[in-house]
Design a protein around this motif. Structure first.
Motif, PDB file in Angstrom:
ATOM      1  N   TRP A  75     -43.019  -6.125-125.266  1.00 49.32           N
ATOM      2  CA  TRP A  75     -42.435  -7.427-124.955  1.00 49.32           C
ATOM      3  C   TRP A  75     -43.260  -8.511-125.632  1.00 49.32           C
ATOM      4  O   TRP A  75     -44.489  -8.449-125.622  1.00 49.32           O
ATOM      5  CB  TRP A  75     -42.455  -7.617-123.443  1.00 49.32           C
ATOM      6  CG  TRP A  75     -41.842  -8.882-122.922  1.00 49.32           C
ATOM      7  CD1 TRP A  75     -42.497 -10.044-122.652  1.00 49.32           C
ATOM      8  CD2 TRP A  75     -40.473  -9.094-122.563  1.00 49.32           C
ATOM      9  NE1 TRP A  75     -41.635 -10.983-122.153  1.00 49.32           N
ATOM     10  CE2 TRP A  75     -40.371 -10.429-122.085  1.00 49.32           C
ATOM     11  CE3 TRP A  75     -39.323  -8.311-122.594  1.00 49.32           C
ATOM     12  CZ2 TRP A  75     -39.168 -10.975-121.643  1.00 49.32           C
ATOM     13  CZ3 TRP A  75     -38.124  -8.846-122.162  1.00 49.32           C
ATOM     14  CH2 TRP A  75     -38.061 -10.165-121.693  1.00 49.32           C
ATOM     15  N   CYS A  85     -36.414 -10.672-109.315  1.00 52.79           N
ATOM     16  CA  CYS A  85     -36.020  -9.755-110.388  1.00 52.79           C
ATOM     17  C   CYS A  85     -35.527  -8.423-109.838  1.00 52.79           C
ATOM     18  O   CYS A  85     -34.510  -7.891-110.288  1.00 52.79           O
ATOM     19  CB  CYS A  85     -37.201  -9.536-111.330  1.00 52.79           C
ATOM     20  SG  CYS A  85     -36.844  -8.464-112.737  1.00 52.79           S
ATOM     21  N   ASP A 135     -35.961   0.587-114.443  1.00 52.78           N
ATOM     22  CA  ASP A 135     -35.480  -0.700-114.946  1.00 52.78           C
ATOM     23  C   ASP A 135     -34.151  -0.623-115.680  1.00 52.78           C
ATOM     24  O   ASP A 135     -33.367  -1.567-115.630  1.00 52.78           O
ATOM     25  CB  ASP A 135     -36.535  -1.327-115.860  1.00 52.78           C
ATOM     26  CG  ASP A 135     -37.808  -1.670-115.107  1.00 52.78           C
ATOM     27  OD1 ASP A 135     -38.025  -2.854-114.810  1.00 52.78           O
ATOM     28  OD2 ASP A 135     -38.572  -0.738-114.799  1.00 52.78           O
ATOM     29  N   CYS A 136     -33.882   0.481-116.363  1.00 53.25           N
ATOM     30  CA  CYS A 136     -32.634   0.588-117.120  1.00 53.25           C
ATOM     31  C   CYS A 136     -31.473   1.106-116.278  1.00 53.25           C
ATOM     32  O   CYS A 136     -30.329   1.126-116.756  1.00 53.25           O
ATOM     33  CB  CYS A 136     -32.842   1.498-118.333  1.00 53.25           C
ATOM     34  SG  CYS A 136     -33.946   0.790-119.579  1.00 53.25           S
ATOM     35  N   PHE A 152     -41.574  -2.856-120.207  1.00 53.06           N
ATOM     36  CA  PHE A 152     -41.945  -3.958-121.091  1.00 53.06           C
ATOM     37  C   PHE A 152     -42.856  -3.499-122.240  1.00 53.06           C
ATOM     38  O   PHE A 152     -43.217  -4.311-123.093  1.00 53.06           O
ATOM     39  CB  PHE A 152     -42.627  -5.070-120.291  1.00 53.06           C
ATOM     40  CG  PHE A 152     -41.692  -5.816-119.378  1.00 53.06           C
ATOM     41  CD1 PHE A 152     -40.829  -6.777-119.884  1.00 53.06           C
ATOM     42  CD2 PHE A 152     -41.645  -5.531-118.032  1.00 53.06           C
ATOM     43  CE1 PHE A 152     -39.951  -7.452-119.057  1.00 53.06           C
ATOM     44  CE2 PHE A 152     -40.775  -6.198-117.187  1.00 53.06           C
ATOM     45  CZ  PHE A 152     -39.920  -7.162-117.697  1.00 53.06           C
ATOM     46  N   ALA A 166     -42.247 -12.726-117.860  1.00 56.32           N
ATOM     47  CA  ALA A 166     -41.346 -11.620-118.174  1.00 56.32           C
ATOM     48  C   ALA A 166     -40.335 -11.369-117.064  1.00 56.32           C
ATOM     49  O   ALA A 166     -39.188 -10.977-117.333  1.00 56.32           O
ATOM     50  CB  ALA A 166     -42.163 -10.357-118.443  1.00 56.32           C
ATOM     51  N   LEU A 167     -40.727 -11.579-115.822  1.00 56.30           N
ATOM     52  CA  LEU A 167     -39.849 -11.310-114.690  1.00 56.30           C
ATOM     53  C   LEU A 167     -39.042 -12.524-114.257  1.00 56.30           C
ATOM     54  O   LEU A 167     -38.162 -12.407-113.404  1.00 56.30           O
ATOM     55  CB  LEU A 167     -40.676 -10.801-113.498  1.00 56.30           C
ATOM     56  CG  LEU A 167     -41.429  -9.489-113.705  1.00 56.30           C
ATOM     57  CD1 LEU A 167     -42.318  -9.199-112.506  1.00 56.30           C
ATOM     58  CD2 LEU A 167     -40.467  -8.329-113.938  1.00 56.30           C
ATOM     59  N   SER A 169     -35.972 -15.174-118.518  1.00 55.87           N
ATOM     60  CA  SER A 169     -36.023 -13.968-119.354  1.00 55.87           C
ATOM     61  C   SER A 169     -34.943 -12.963-118.991  1.00 55.87           C
ATOM     62  O   SER A 169     -34.935 -11.838-119.516  1.00 55.87           O
ATOM     63  CB  SER A 169     -37.406 -13.299-119.218  1.00 55.87           C
ATOM     64  OG  SER A 169     -38.438 -14.149-119.666  1.00 55.87           O
ATOM     65  N   ARG A 191     -34.129  -9.361-120.819  1.00 57.23           N
ATOM     66  CA  ARG A 191     -34.337  -8.090-120.120  1.00 57.23           C
ATOM     67  C   ARG A 191     -33.084  -7.221-120.193  1.00 57.23           C
ATOM     68  O   ARG A 191     -33.166  -5.998-120.400  1.00 57.23           O
ATOM     69  CB  ARG A 191     -34.722  -8.342-118.663  1.00 57.23           C
ATOM     70  CG  ARG A 191     -36.105  -8.912-118.460  1.00 57.23           C
ATOM     71  CD  ARG A 191     -36.556  -8.786-117.011  1.00 57.23           C
ATOM     72  NE  ARG A 191     -35.645  -9.431-116.076  1.00 57.23           N
ATOM     73  CZ  ARG A 191     -35.741 -10.692-115.669  1.00 57.23           C
ATOM     74  NH1 ARG A 191     -36.724 -11.462-116.130  1.00 57.23           N
ATOM     75  NH2 ARG A 191     -34.883 -11.195-114.792  1.00 57.23           N
ATOM     76  N   GLU A 192     -31.915  -7.833-120.025  1.00 55.82           N
ATOM     77  CA  GLU A 192     -30.672  -7.062-120.108  1.00 55.82           C
ATOM     78  C   GLU A 192     -30.471  -6.492-121.506  1.00 55.82           C
ATOM     79  O   GLU A 192     -30.052  -5.337-121.667  1.00 55.82           O
ATOM     80  CB  GLU A 192     -29.491  -7.950-119.726  1.00 55.82           C
ATOM     81  CG  GLU A 192     -29.441  -8.321-118.252  1.00 55.82           C
ATOM     82  CD  GLU A 192     -28.211  -9.138-117.918  1.00 55.82           C
ATOM     83  OE1 GLU A 192     -27.325  -9.258-118.799  1.00 55.82           O
ATOM     84  OE2 GLU A 192     -28.141  -9.668-116.794  1.00 55.82           O
ATOM     85  N   ARG A 234     -32.800  -5.773-123.642  1.00 57.20           N
ATOM     86  CA  ARG A 234     -33.805  -4.726-123.818  1.00 57.20           C
ATOM     87  C   ARG A 234     -33.356  -3.437-123.130  1.00 57.20           C
ATOM     88  O   ARG A 234     -33.493  -2.341-123.691  1.00 57.20           O
ATOM     89  CB  ARG A 234     -35.137  -5.203-123.241  1.00 57.20           C
ATOM     90  CG  ARG A 234     -36.309  -4.250-123.455  1.00 57.20           C
ATOM     91  CD  ARG A 234     -37.582  -4.846-122.868  1.00 57.20           C
ATOM     92  NE  ARG A 234     -38.757  -4.072-123.218  1.00 57.20           N
ATOM     93  CZ  ARG A 234     -39.431  -4.169-124.355  1.00 57.20           C
ATOM     94  NH1 ARG A 234     -39.018  -5.011-125.295  1.00 57.20           N
ATOM     95  NH2 ARG A 234     -40.497  -3.434-124.580  1.00 57.20           N
TER      96      ARG A 234
END
Length: 358
Positions: free
Chosen positions: A34, A61, A168-169, A194, A234-235, A239, A243-244, A246
């Motif tokens: 990141w 988040c 996360d994904c 990240f 980042a959270l 962002s 994040r989406e 990524r």
């Protein structure tokens, strides 16, 4: 201590290959870090302030009510077992081995369980510890099933601990939104998604009373000021789109890796966006074969298997593909033989009833 992915310097020394010449696929960490924003000087110069908004950013988040920042989820894994009276602890196996080690060191009775055994043996347990998705197998558990297990444990004063380091994904599988329930603890990792494992940042999501006890056990200033500043950025909501994007890119990369392995006769038995897991009796030989070509993957002895992480660039993808296609690769000749036989069987004429004269 247990061995983990990485340890690239040890591999470089063992195989006599310079560090700069390695393709490291052993860690399950996003290969592209990141972008690190400018860190305010105060973050370096002053003691960290715990009311700086990092916990709130994590809650927003992940969808949690309470969050405790920690120095990587590993810090929580080691400390949490010390908060519980001696217990019968079911631990998913195979899984991230630090969980079992930490509960064992704290004096608890360990009961290793395969995913399919948990339902039948849940009433034997005081605590159930699992990773979702699991590392290294990639096994996923539906939230409805986990919540049922959590409720059954909680009725007896028990606890479900879910390590969501690779969640996360696939946020639809997360229990973060339920983490305020008594008897539920959820761990989240920052570094993997990240690609910033060196930051050493993670979060424990749980009811406020348990987090207060854990905070007391860990002590003050466990997360550095620069790590806190980076985590807030980042959270944070600004962002969210990045994040989406990524997450989508990592999902596509994970699918590409699964298809590449399958095309070369190493069909994954499971995986996530960040890694693919392959069971093979030739795991040791294949690990050595790749290492001699400067490609490091993660070897597991029980069961014999390999975990492949994501290459960082197109050159890395092509380098892995060439190694997998090498005619002398362990298992390659058997794969070609089986593929030729399959093609021959598919093309052979079939006859339900002979029309030839007798």
């Amino acid at each position: 201590m247990l061995e983990h992915g990485g340890r690239l310097r040890a591999a470089a020394q063992r195989y006599g290959i310079p560090l700069s010449d390695w393709l490291d696929l052993s860690t399950g960490i996003a290969p592209e870090p990141w972008p690190v924003p400018p860190i305010p000087l105060d973050a370096w110069a002053l003691l960290p302030e715990e009311d700086d908004g990092l916990a709130e950013a994590a809650c927003a988040c992940y969808g949690a009510v309470h969050a405790l920042p920690v120095a990587g989820s590993q810090a929580a894994i080691q400390a949490l077992p010390q908060l519980f009276a001696p217990a019968r602890v079911g631990v998913l196996a195979p899984s991230y081995a630090e969980h079992a080690l930490a509960w064992q060191r704290a004096g608890h009775r360990l009961i290793p369980l395969a995913g399919g055994e948990i339902e039948a043996r849940l009433d034997e347990l005081d605590v159930l510890v699992l990773a979702n998705p699991n590392n290294p197998t990639g096994e996923r558990f539906e939230p409805s099933r986990l919540l049922d297990w959590q409720a059954r444990l909680a009725r007896r004063g028990g606890c479900l601990l879910v390590d969501e380091a690779f969640m996360d994904c696939t946020p639809e599988y997360s229990l973060a939104v339920h983490s305020q329930r008594p008897g539920l603890v959820v761990l989240r990792s920052f570094g993997k998604f990240f690609g910033l494992a060196g930051v050493r940042l993670g979060f424990v999501l749980a009811e406020a009373a348990l987090l207060a006890r854990l905070h007391e056990r860990l002590g003050p200033w466990t997360v550095s000021g620069p790590a806190r500043a980076l985590g807030r950025q980042a959270l944070g909501p600004a962002s969210g789109v990045a994040r989406e994007r990524r997450a989508g890119q990592l999902q596509a990369a994970g699918q590409r890796l699964a298809e590449m392995l399958d095309a070369h006769g190493l069909t994954p038995d499971g995986g996530t966006a960040l890694f693919q897991w392959v069971r093979t009796p030739e795991a040791v030989q294949l690990h050595d074969f790749l290492a001699r070509r400067g490609i490091l993957v993660r070897l597991f002895e029980t069961p014999a298997s390999l975990r492949f992480g994501l290459p960082a660039d197109e050159a890395g993808w092509q380098r892995l593909a060439r190694a997998l296609a090498d005619p002398v690769r362990p298992g390659r000749s058997e794969f070609i033989r089986d593929r030729v036989k399959m093609i021959a069987d598919e093309s052979a004429p079939t006859c339900k009833e002979s029309s030839w004269p007798l």
